[in-house]
Write an enzyme that holds these catalytic residues in place. Sequence first.
Site, PDB file in Angstrom:
ATOM      1  N   CYS A 189       0.690  -1.286   0.036  1.00  0.00           N
ATOM      2  CA  CYS A 189      -0.119   0.042   0.015  1.00  0.00           C
ATOM      3  C   CYS A 189       0.842   1.298   0.112  1.00  0.00           C
ATOM      4  O   CYS A 189       1.548   1.486  -1.018  1.00  0.00           O
ATOM      5  CB  CYS A 189      -0.928   0.013   0.974  1.00  0.00           C
ATOM      6  SG  CYS A 189      -2.564   1.000   0.992  1.00  0.00           S
ATOM      7  N   GLU A 233      -0.807  -8.493   5.574  1.00  0.00           N
ATOM      8  CA  GLU A 233      -0.522  -8.487   6.907  1.00  0.00           C
ATOM      9  C   GLU A 233      -1.521  -8.572   8.041  1.00  0.00           C
ATOM     10  O   GLU A 233      -1.409  -8.493   9.147  1.00  0.00           O
ATOM     11  CB  GLU A 233       0.626  -7.367   7.159  1.00  0.00           C
ATOM     12  CG  GLU A 233       0.430  -5.933   7.227  1.00  0.00           C
ATOM     13  CD  GLU A 233      -0.090  -5.061   5.961  1.00  0.00           C
ATOM     14  OE1 GLU A 233       0.291  -6.157   5.125  1.00  0.00           O
ATOM     15  OE2 GLU A 233      -0.275  -4.176   5.889  1.00  0.00           O
ATOM     16  N   HIS A 243      -3.185  -5.502   1.872  1.00  0.00           N
ATOM     17  CA  HIS A 243      -2.500  -5.629   3.143  1.00  0.00           C
ATOM     18  C   HIS A 243      -2.606  -7.102   3.469  1.00  0.00           C
ATOM     19  O   HIS A 243      -3.139  -7.560   4.409  1.00  0.00           O
ATOM     20  CB  HIS A 243      -3.206  -4.729   4.209  1.00  0.00           C
ATOM     21  CG  HIS A 243      -3.059  -3.251   4.104  1.00  0.00           C
ATOM     22  ND1 HIS A 243      -1.994  -2.640   4.626  1.00  0.00           N
ATOM     23  CD2 HIS A 243      -3.862  -2.559   3.643  1.00  0.00           C
ATOM     24  CE1 HIS A 243      -2.139  -1.263   4.328  1.00  0.00           C
ATOM     25  NE2 HIS A 243      -2.978  -1.346   3.583  1.00  0.00           N
TER      26      HIS A 243
HETATM   27  N1  GLN Z   1      -3.790   6.532   1.062  1.00  0.00           N
HETATM   28  C1  GLN Z   1      -2.471   6.407   1.580  1.00  0.00           C
HETATM   29  C2  GLN Z   1      -1.262   6.924   0.932  1.00  0.00           C
HETATM   30  O1  GLN Z   1      -1.346   7.499   0.036  1.00  0.00           O
HETATM   31  C3  GLN Z   1      -1.964   4.555   1.471  1.00  0.00           C
HETATM   32  C4  GLN Z   1      -2.778   4.113   2.416  1.00  0.00           C
HETATM   33  C5  GLN Z   1      -2.253   2.784   3.005  1.00  0.00           C
HETATM   34  O2  GLN Z   1      -1.211   2.437   3.218  1.00  0.00           O
HETATM   35  N2  GLN Z   1      -3.407   1.839   3.598  1.00  0.00           N
HETATM   36  O3  GLN Z   1      -0.229   7.068   1.175  1.00  0.00           O
END
Ligand code: GLN
Length: 197
Positions: free
Chosen positions: A82, A177, A175
């Site tokens: 992410c 994790e 995710h």
């Molecule tokens: N929206 C977040 C960002 O731009 C990322 C979200 C996440 O890691 N769950 O950094």
Amino acid sequence: MTVLTRIGVLAVQGDFAEHMAVLRRLQVDCCEVRLPHQLDGLAGLIIPGGESTTIARLMDVYDIREPLKRKVRGGMAAWGTCAGMIMLASKLAEDRPEPLGLMDIVVHRNAYGRQVDSFEADIPIAAAGEKPFHCIFIRAPKIERAGPKVEVLAKLPGNGIIAARQGNLLATSFHPELTTDTRFHQLFLRMAATGAS
Ligand code: GLN
């Protein structure tokens, strides 16, 4: 020759504790990483989910950006989940943050819109095994464009690339994790072991 097996988790912000918990459950030699010298001797580094603008700012505060790039170019594996995926990108659709520029992907932050900030989906991902993977998306990014050296591992049907690999680099929009399914962690451990041997 010493074979490196230790895995670090970048622990400046975000859900690093959840990654550490999975690694400990898998009995992996692992450590939290904040300072440049803590990268020494790592086979791989996980950059967790969180807020990429904050992670980028703190990486600069800790002066770890350039050492991390050097280590990855020298063979250390890296996996971004992410916000971590956003950091690995060569380019973002947005102005901020400045990514690390390691993986030949263009990433669009918060790509799935505010009204669906979070959602979950079972998606077949052959690299992880036969059973579909339960993917949890939280204000998730997507890979808009992947260069020729990037292997696409999964797409959200009709809506972008959500997992990819390029050499010693792994990126997921979601995710693993936050689930009890350790297949992505195991995939990354295999990548780190290959690079380190
Ligand atoms: N929206 C977040 C960002 O731009 C990322 C979200 C996440 O890691 N769950 O950094």
